[in-house]
Scaffold this motif. Structure first.
Motif, mmCIF file in Angstrom:
data_model
loop_
_atom_site.group_PDB
_atom_site.id
_atom_site.type_symbol
_atom_site.label_atom_id
_atom_site.label_comp_id
_atom_site.label_asym_id
_atom_site.label_seq_id
_atom_site.Cartn_x
_atom_site.Cartn_y
_atom_site.Cartn_z
ATOM 1 N N GLY A 146 0.779 -1.226 0.000
ATOM 2 C CA GLY A 146 0.000 0.000 0.000
ATOM 3 C C GLY A 146 0.808 1.271 0.000
ATOM 4 O O GLY A 146 0.235 2.368 -0.016
ATOM 5 N N LEU A 147 2.142 1.188 -0.020
ATOM 6 C CA LEU A 147 2.978 2.390 0.033
ATOM 7 C C LEU A 147 3.862 2.517 -1.193
ATOM 8 O O LEU A 147 4.574 1.591 -1.563
ATOM 9 C CB LEU A 147 3.863 2.377 1.285
ATOM 10 C CG LEU A 147 4.870 3.543 1.399
ATOM 11 C CD1 LEU A 147 4.132 4.883 1.510
ATOM 12 C CD2 LEU A 147 5.807 3.338 2.583
ATOM 13 N N ILE A 148 3.802 3.699 -1.812
ATOM 14 C CA ILE A 148 4.712 4.069 -2.893
ATOM 15 C C ILE A 148 5.488 5.307 -2.446
ATOM 16 O O ILE A 148 4.894 6.286 -1.984
ATOM 17 C CB ILE A 148 3.938 4.392 -4.196
ATOM 18 C CG1 ILE A 148 3.167 3.164 -4.695
ATOM 19 C CG2 ILE A 148 4.888 4.915 -5.269
ATOM 20 C CD1 ILE A 148 4.021 1.975 -5.035
ATOM 21 N N VAL A 149 6.807 5.266 -2.581
ATOM 22 C CA VAL A 149 7.641 6.439 -2.314
ATOM 23 C C VAL A 149 8.585 6.619 -3.493
ATOM 24 O O VAL A 149 9.382 5.727 -3.796
ATOM 25 C CB VAL A 149 8.459 6.287 -1.013
ATOM 26 C CG1 VAL A 149 9.330 7.527 -0.801
ATOM 27 C CG2 VAL A 149 7.553 6.070 0.192
ATOM 28 N N ASP A 150 8.468 7.756 -4.173
ATOM 29 C CA ASP A 150 9.336 8.065 -5.313
ATOM 30 C C ASP A 150 10.229 9.251 -4.982
ATOM 31 O O ASP A 150 9.846 10.159 -4.220
ATOM 32 C CB ASP A 150 8.499 8.373 -6.555
ATOM 33 C CG ASP A 150 7.884 7.120 -7.164
ATOM 34 O OD1 ASP A 150 8.317 6.008 -6.811
ATOM 35 O OD2 ASP A 150 6.956 7.254 -7.984
ATOM 36 N N PHE A 151 11.404 9.257 -5.593
ATOM 37 C CA PHE A 151 12.443 10.263 -5.331
ATOM 38 C C PHE A 151 12.799 10.954 -6.633
ATOM 39 O O PHE A 151 13.102 10.298 -7.630
ATOM 40 C CB PHE A 151 13.677 9.562 -4.748
ATOM 41 C CG PHE A 151 14.854 10.456 -4.475
ATOM 42 C CD1 PHE A 151 14.918 11.204 -3.313
ATOM 43 C CD2 PHE A 151 15.915 10.548 -5.373
ATOM 44 C CE1 PHE A 151 16.013 12.025 -3.039
ATOM 45 C CE2 PHE A 151 17.018 11.354 -5.117
ATOM 46 C CZ PHE A 151 17.064 12.094 -3.944
ATOM 47 N N TYR A 152 12.727 12.296 -6.628
ATOM 48 C CA TYR A 152 13.064 13.088 -7.806
ATOM 49 C C TYR A 152 14.023 14.210 -7.402
ATOM 50 O O TYR A 152 13.581 15.261 -6.915
ATOM 51 C CB TYR A 152 11.809 13.718 -8.424
ATOM 52 C CG TYR A 152 10.786 12.741 -8.944
ATOM 53 C CD1 TYR A 152 10.983 12.051 -10.132
ATOM 54 C CD2 TYR A 152 9.592 12.519 -8.244
ATOM 55 C CE1 TYR A 152 10.031 11.167 -10.617
ATOM 56 C CE2 TYR A 152 8.635 11.646 -8.721
ATOM 57 C CZ TYR A 152 8.858 10.962 -9.913
ATOM 58 O OH TYR A 152 7.914 10.094 -10.383
ATOM 59 N N ASN A 153 15.307 13.990 -7.562
ATOM 60 C CA ASN A 153 16.280 15.055 -7.370
ATOM 61 C C ASN A 153 16.077 15.759 -6.017
ATOM 62 O O ASN A 153 15.879 16.975 -5.945
ATOM 63 C CB ASN A 153 16.193 16.060 -8.525
ATOM 64 C CG ASN A 153 17.336 17.056 -8.517
ATOM 65 O OD1 ASN A 153 18.394 16.805 -7.950
ATOM 66 N ND2 ASN A 153 17.129 18.193 -9.162
ATOM 67 N N ASP A 154 16.124 14.973 -4.947
ATOM 68 C CA ASP A 154 15.990 15.460 -3.566
ATOM 69 C C ASP A 154 14.574 15.879 -3.192
ATOM 70 O O ASP A 154 14.364 16.506 -2.148
ATOM 71 C CB ASP A 154 16.954 16.615 -3.277
ATOM 72 C CG ASP A 154 18.412 16.178 -3.307
ATOM 73 O OD1 ASP A 154 18.663 14.951 -3.242
ATOM 74 O OD2 ASP A 154 19.300 17.042 -3.390
ATOM 75 N N CYS A 155 13.601 15.542 -4.020
ATOM 76 C CA CYS A 155 12.198 15.761 -3.689
ATOM 77 C C CYS A 155 11.486 14.399 -3.626
ATOM 78 O O CYS A 155 11.784 13.515 -4.433
ATOM 79 C CB CYS A 155 11.526 16.654 -4.726
ATOM 80 S SG CYS A 155 12.269 18.307 -4.839
ATOM 81 N N TRP A 156 10.567 14.263 -2.684
ATOM 82 C CA TRP A 156 9.930 12.980 -2.398
ATOM 83 C C TRP A 156 8.426 13.070 -2.641
ATOM 84 O O TRP A 156 7.800 14.084 -2.314
ATOM 85 C CB TRP A 156 10.184 12.571 -0.948
ATOM 86 C CG TRP A 156 11.628 12.427 -0.595
ATOM 87 C CD1 TRP A 156 12.543 13.432 -0.406
ATOM 88 C CD2 TRP A 156 12.347 11.202 -0.392
ATOM 89 N NE1 TRP A 156 13.784 12.921 -0.101
ATOM 90 C CE2 TRP A 156 13.692 11.550 -0.067
ATOM 91 C CE3 TRP A 156 11.998 9.853 -0.420
ATOM 92 C CZ2 TRP A 156 14.664 10.605 0.193
ATOM 93 C CZ3 TRP A 156 12.959 8.903 -0.150
ATOM 94 C CH2 TRP A 156 14.279 9.275 0.150
#
Length: 389
Positions: free
Chosen positions: A115-125
Motif C-alpha cells: 500500500g505504500l509508494i515512495v518516489d524520489f526526484y532530485n531530492d524531492c519525495w
C-alpha cells in the motif's frame, strides 16, 4: 510484543500467511476480537489463536489486511526508518546516482510495505498511499524521510487522492517544491508531481527506454501514448532520424516537446495530440521502430476480455505500420492481463498480419520496482520486443 485487535482466520486459511503472502482476503476470516476501524493495526491469528502476522485492517474491497510483519517481527517506532534505509541501500546498489536521480524508493509489496509508494526526484519525495492504514502513517513516514535523508529532502508531497478516494486533496508534508528537472541515465526530464500523472513520471520503464535506444540509430521512430516523451528522447539520444510522439492529451504532448527541447533543441521531432487508435488508422507513414505503451486497458478482472481485444487491435495497427525488418516494443501494464495472456494476444495480432515475427526480448518493470517472490501479483509490467520481417 504489543498486542493489537485480532483477526481470526478459518481453519486452513493460515497457509498463505505461512508462505509470507502479504494479503488476507475477507473469505479467509472467521471473526474479529473487537469492532475494527478502517486503517487500524491488527494481529492475524489462526483458528487456535496462534499469532501469524500483523498488518493494517481495511474495510474497502476484498483485501481485509495488508501484512507488514510476519511471525515474531514487530511494528516498532523504528519501522519506517529501517524500511527507508534498506530500500535506499538497494537502489543505490542498482543505480548510478551520478547519472540517475529519479527512482522508486519503496514499491509496496515489493519492499514488504503493501500500500505504500515512495518516489524520489532530485531530492524531492512523493508519497502515495493505497490503503487507509498507510495514509494514517503518512506523517510518520515523512518524519522518517527527513530523519534518514536530511541532506536530500527539499520537499515531501502526499499524492494519495487518486489512489485512495476519500483522502481529500493532495498536500505538502515538507517544503513547497512542486517540480524539478530530474536526470535518468544523463537524460533530463521536467517532472511536476503536483500536476503530473501518478507521481509525476513513469519510472518503471527506465531500462526499457535505454534498450530502445539500441535500436533507434538512423531510424524513424513512433512513440504512442508518449506522455512525457521518455521513449522519444531516448530514441533521439541514440541518433534517430525522426521521432514522432503521439498522445491524446495536449498537455502531455506539450511536455514531451519541452523535454525533447531540453535535451535536443534541434531534434527532428513531431509531437501530435490525437487518439492513438485514430492516428494509427489515419496515418500512412511507415516506421522502423514503434513503441506501444498504453495505459492499463484492464483496471480489473471484469474488464479483461474487452482489454485483450483493445490490445489486439492496437498491436495489429502497430505491426501494419512497421517497415520490413522493423522493431516493435509493445507493453501492457494491466495487472489483470498476465504474461501468457499478453503474449497470446500479441501472437493473435501477429497471425492477422501474416508477417514473419521473432521475439527478441521479454521486458518487465525496472529493478527499483521489485516483485516480492511471495507476491507474484506485484509483477504488472509486461513487454515484448519483436523483430518484424
Amino acid at each position: 510484543m504489543k498486542d493489537f485487535p485480532k483477526i481470526i482466520l478459518k481453519k486452513g486459511k493460515e497457509r498463505s500467511i505461512l508462505r509470507r503472502h502479504p494479503w488476507v482476503f475477507s473469505g479467509a476470516v472467521f471473526g474479529v476480537s473487537e469492532e475494527l476501524e478502517d486503517g487500524q493495526l491488527v494481529d492475524v491469528v489462526d483458528h487456535n489463536h496462534q499469532h501469524l502476522a500483523s498488518g493494517f485492517f481495511s474495510d474497502r474491497g476484498s483485501i481485509v489486511v495488508r501484512l507488514i510483519a510476519f511471525g515474531k517481527e514487530e511494528f516498532t517506532e523504528s519501522f519506517w526508518t529501517e524500511k527507508l534505509q534498506s530500500a535506499w541501500e538497494l537502489r543505490t546498489n542498482l543505480l548510478n546516482l551520478n547519472e540517475t536521480n529519479a527512482f522508486r524508493v519503496i514499491h509496496g509489496e515489493g519492499d514488504s510495505v503493501p500500500g505504500l509508494i515512495v518516489d524520489f526526484y532530485n531530492d524531492c519525495w512523493v508519497i502515495q498511499a493505497h490503503s487507509s492504514g498507510i495514509f494514517f502513517q503518512i506523517n510518520k513516514i515523512a518524519e522518517a524521510i527527513k530523519e534518514v535523508f536530511p541532506n536530500n529532502c527539499k520537499s515531501i508531497y502526499c499524492k494519495s487522492s487518486g489512489s485512495l478516494p476519500g483522502t481529500g486533496t493532495d498536500y505538502f508534508l515538507h517544503g513547497e517544491t512542486a517540480e524539478t528537472i530530474a536526470k535518468e541515465n544523463n537524460i533530463r526530464f521536467h517532472v511536476n508531481w503536483v500536476e503530473g500523472q501518478k507521481t509525476g513520471f513513469f519510472l518503471d520503464q527506465r531500462d526499457n527506454r535505454k534498450l530502445l535506444g539500441e535500436f533507434s540509430k538512423g531510424k524513424k521512430v513512433l512513440n504512442t501514448f508518449c506522455y512525457t516523451g521518455g521513449f522519444s528522447i531516448y530514441a533521439m539520444s541514440a541518433g534517430a532520424e525522426l521521432v514522432t510522439s503521439v498522445d491524446i492529451s495536449q498537455k502531455a504532448v506539450d511536455l514531451a516537446t519541452q523535454n525533447m527541447e531540453l535535451n535536443f533543441p534541434n531534434a527532428n521531432h513531431n509531437a501530435i495530440a490525437d487518439d492513438v487508435f485514430n492516428f494509427m488508422k489515419e496515418n500512412h507513414q511507415i516506421y522502423d521502430v514503434i513503441v506501444l505503451d498504453p495505459p492499463a486497458f484492464a483496471k480489473n478482472i471484469r474488464a479483461k476480455h474487452k482489454a485483450t481485444q483493445a490490445y489486439k487491435r492496437l498491436n495489429i495497427a502497430g505491426l501494419k505500420a512497421l517497415a520490413p525488418k522493423g522493431i516493435l516494443f509493445t507493453f501492457s501494464c494491466s495487472q489483470a492481463i498476465d504474461d501468457v495472456l499478453f503474449y497470446n494476444t500479441v501472437a493473435a495480432a501477429a497471425i492477422e498480419t501474416g508477417r514473419n515475427i521473432r521475439v527478441l526480448h521479454k521486458l518487465e518493470q525496472g529493478p527499483d520496482h521489485p516483485t516480492n517472490i511471495y507476491h507474484p501479483e506485484g509483477h504488472y509490467l509486461k513487454g515484448l520486443v519483436l523483430y518484424v520481417e
